[in-house]
Design an enzyme around this catalytic site. Structure first.
Site, PDB file in Angstrom:
ATOM      1  CG  ASP A 157      -1.712  -1.287   1.368  1.00 21.26           C
ATOM      2  OD1 ASP A 157      -2.156  -1.813   0.340  1.00 21.26           O
ATOM      3  OD2 ASP A 157      -1.862  -1.763   2.502  1.00 21.26           O
TER       4      ASP A 157
ATOM      5  CD  GLU B  58      -9.335  -2.365  -1.306  1.00 23.24           C
ATOM      6  OE1 GLU B  58     -10.114  -2.575  -0.356  1.00 23.24           O
ATOM      7  OE2 GLU B  58      -8.509  -3.208  -1.695  1.00 23.24           O
TER       8      GLU B  58
END
Length: 530
Positions: A41, A216
């Site tokens: 991420d 997301e």
């Protein structure tokens, strides 16, 4: 840590920074991923001529590692956002929970990191959860106490600065949703002084493709041609992962999806791609006007995932008719990239050795749910780190005495020398989760064993309990184990691969101690091979 990397910089956790800065006239070669080991991420920002990167760390503390670079391809670890007790607690949290998907931003002399603490849905962990913000003048730290955002749903918060106005976006899984896994991306304005939410949430996006799950990892950036661009991951974090974009004139929308979505994905390559699960992008513009994206991806072995987990990759970005082209010319995240604007990437050191001769631990060492200082002492015995044993087994959730660091490569030999004191068992672990762990150990009675996933697969008697060398030699999805002078054989470690028993986290390795007493550890070495 005493080893020196090329150009005289110390390894500091196996990375170093080159003196070469981005230059529009240069074309350099770099390899992906740009960070060794599990760094999922990735989020990136620039302050002046320097770039800063932050990644997820889930159950491990210190949490949210921060890296610095002057050229985008050589990175130096400089600290963590969650770096001291009292900022937040993760004691007893299970694997693949904890600190999710941070975003780093720089504005008006201050660095901002937003993140979410996620707990298991069964209520088994009752610590503080939700979104928070931490700030620092220096990204190496210290970082502030978390400022919590109560009542905001979901995960993956991201800040956007628009002059004097501040916005926060995030996502939540819709309930009941238009299809399974359908997620909504929301946006809310924040008070620029207190960062308290102002007004209601704006629901701005539900995903680019009907039926695609889990929109997301949202980031809203100012489009270089005016207006705004939303980046979002879509399709889940496995083989269908992707990067999708949408555009709006006003930051609150309405947003229109790019007709070519997804703009970057390896979903059509399946298991055979050497880099899979590509998605979760963040964008940055360098000082010369070139654009770049950090994205996560997984290195595969054969037709499955390896042990390294989700990692940080870099691709050039160009703009064509106001639309971003990720990895222009190929549309792929390549293992080796030739790109204008960066120098040749420096080689990573092939050996990391810690003799524990410094007063403080190297910043690359982590604990599971607690800081290493709570159980690891480098002052009790010169040249050793002393691990205070706990009764938590490697296969249990609790207060495991495990001093771990990211496994840096698919072929890595990990070794340590240990002394036992008390009714203890100690040695080395490869740990991906409580359900996915390889143990190579010796106990106070001199019995050695190899344990995979809680099952003893090899053992021996009569081993020394002092000065005993423990070795795990990882080669892809298998590992050879030696304790003392006894070769205990090669074992299958494919169960430790990311995406099986651990959804989000790769493999960490290092010494551990179980029982009552302590284990003194010396000469921990990680040696990688091509």
């Amino acid at each position: 840590m005493t080893d020196a990397a090329p150009n005289g910089a110390t390894t500091g956790g196996a990375l170093f920074v080159s003196d070469a800065a981005p230059n529009a006239a240069t074309t350099g070669r770099y390899r992906n991923p740009v960070l060794p080991g599990c760094h999922p991420d990735p989020s990136i920002c620039r302050a002046g001529d320097t770039f800063y990167l932050v990644t997820s760390s889930f159950e491990y503390l210190p949490g949210l590692p921060v890296h610095r670079s002057t050229n985008l391809v050589d990175w130096e670890p400089i600290g963590h956002v969650i770096h001291r007790p009292g900022q937040l607690g993760l004691r007893g949290i299970p694997s693949s929970k904890g600190l999710y998907a941070p975003t780093i931003r720089y504005h008006d002399g201050l660095f901002y990191v937003t993140c979410t603490v996620v707990a298991p849905p069964d209520g088994s962990w009752t610590g503080r959860t939700g979104h928070f913000l931490a700030t620092a003048r220096d990204p190496a730290g210290p970082w502030s106490q978390p400022l919590w955002f109560d009542q905001l749903p979901g995960i993956d918060p991201s800040l956007t600065f628009d002059g004097d106005r501040v916005w926060l976006c995030g996502n939540r899984v819709a309930q009941p949703g238009l299809w399974p896994g359908q997620a909504d991306i929301w946006l809310v304005e924040l008070d620029p002084a207190s960062f308290a939410p102002i007004g209601d949430l704006h629901w701005i996006w539900r995903g680019a493709l009907d039926g695609a799950g889990y929109a997301e990892g949202p980031h809203i950036i100012a489009h270089p041609d005016g207006g705004w661009m939303l980046l979002a991951a879509e399709g889940g974090t496995n083989r269908d992962h992707s990067v999708c974009v949408a555009y709006a004139e006003a930051i609150t929308g309405p947003y229109r999806g790019d007709p070519g979505n997804p703009r970057l994905t390896h979903r059509d390559l399946g298991d055979r791609s050497p880099i899979a699960d590509v998605g979760h992008a963040d964008l940055v513009e360098d000082a010369t006007g070139r654009w770049w994206a950090t994205v996560l991806g997984v290195q595969t072995i054969g037709d499955g995932n390896g042990l390294l987990g989700r990692q940080t990759h870099l691709v050039p970005v160009e703009w064509e008719r106001a639309r971003p082209l990720f990895a222009p010319g190929t549309g792929r995240v390549q293992p080796v990239v030739d790109a204008a604007g960066v120098p040749d990437q420096a080689a990573w050191p092939d050996e990391i050795r810690d003799d524990f001769d410094a007063p403080a631990l190297d910043r690359a060492w982590n604990g599971v749910g607690r800081f290493p200082a709570e159980f690891a002492d480098t002052t009790a015995r010169p040249g050793f780190v002393r691990l205070a044993a706990s009764r938590t087994e490697p296969t249990d959730v609790g207060t495991l005495a495990f001093l771990g660091r990211r496994l840096p490569a698919h072929r890595t030999r990990v070794s340590a020398r240990i002394d036992l004191d008390g009714e203890v068992r100690g040695g080395l672990l490869l740990r991906t989760s409580e359900a996915a762990v390889l143990e190579a150990s010796v106990d106070a009675g001199g019995a050695a064993r190899v344990v995979v996933g809680g099952r003893v697969v090899a053992g021996a008697e009569g081993l020394p309990t002092r000065g005993c060398e423990v070795v795990i030699d990882v080669d892809g999805l298998s590992a050879a184990v030696r304790v003392g002078e006894v070769e205990l054989g090669r074992v299958d470690v494919s169960a430790l691969a990311t995406g099986g028993t651990s959804m989000f986290v790769g493999t960490w390795t290092g010494p551990f101690a179980v029982g009552t007493g302590h284990v003194d550890v010396a000469e921990v070495t990680l040696r990688t091979r091509p």
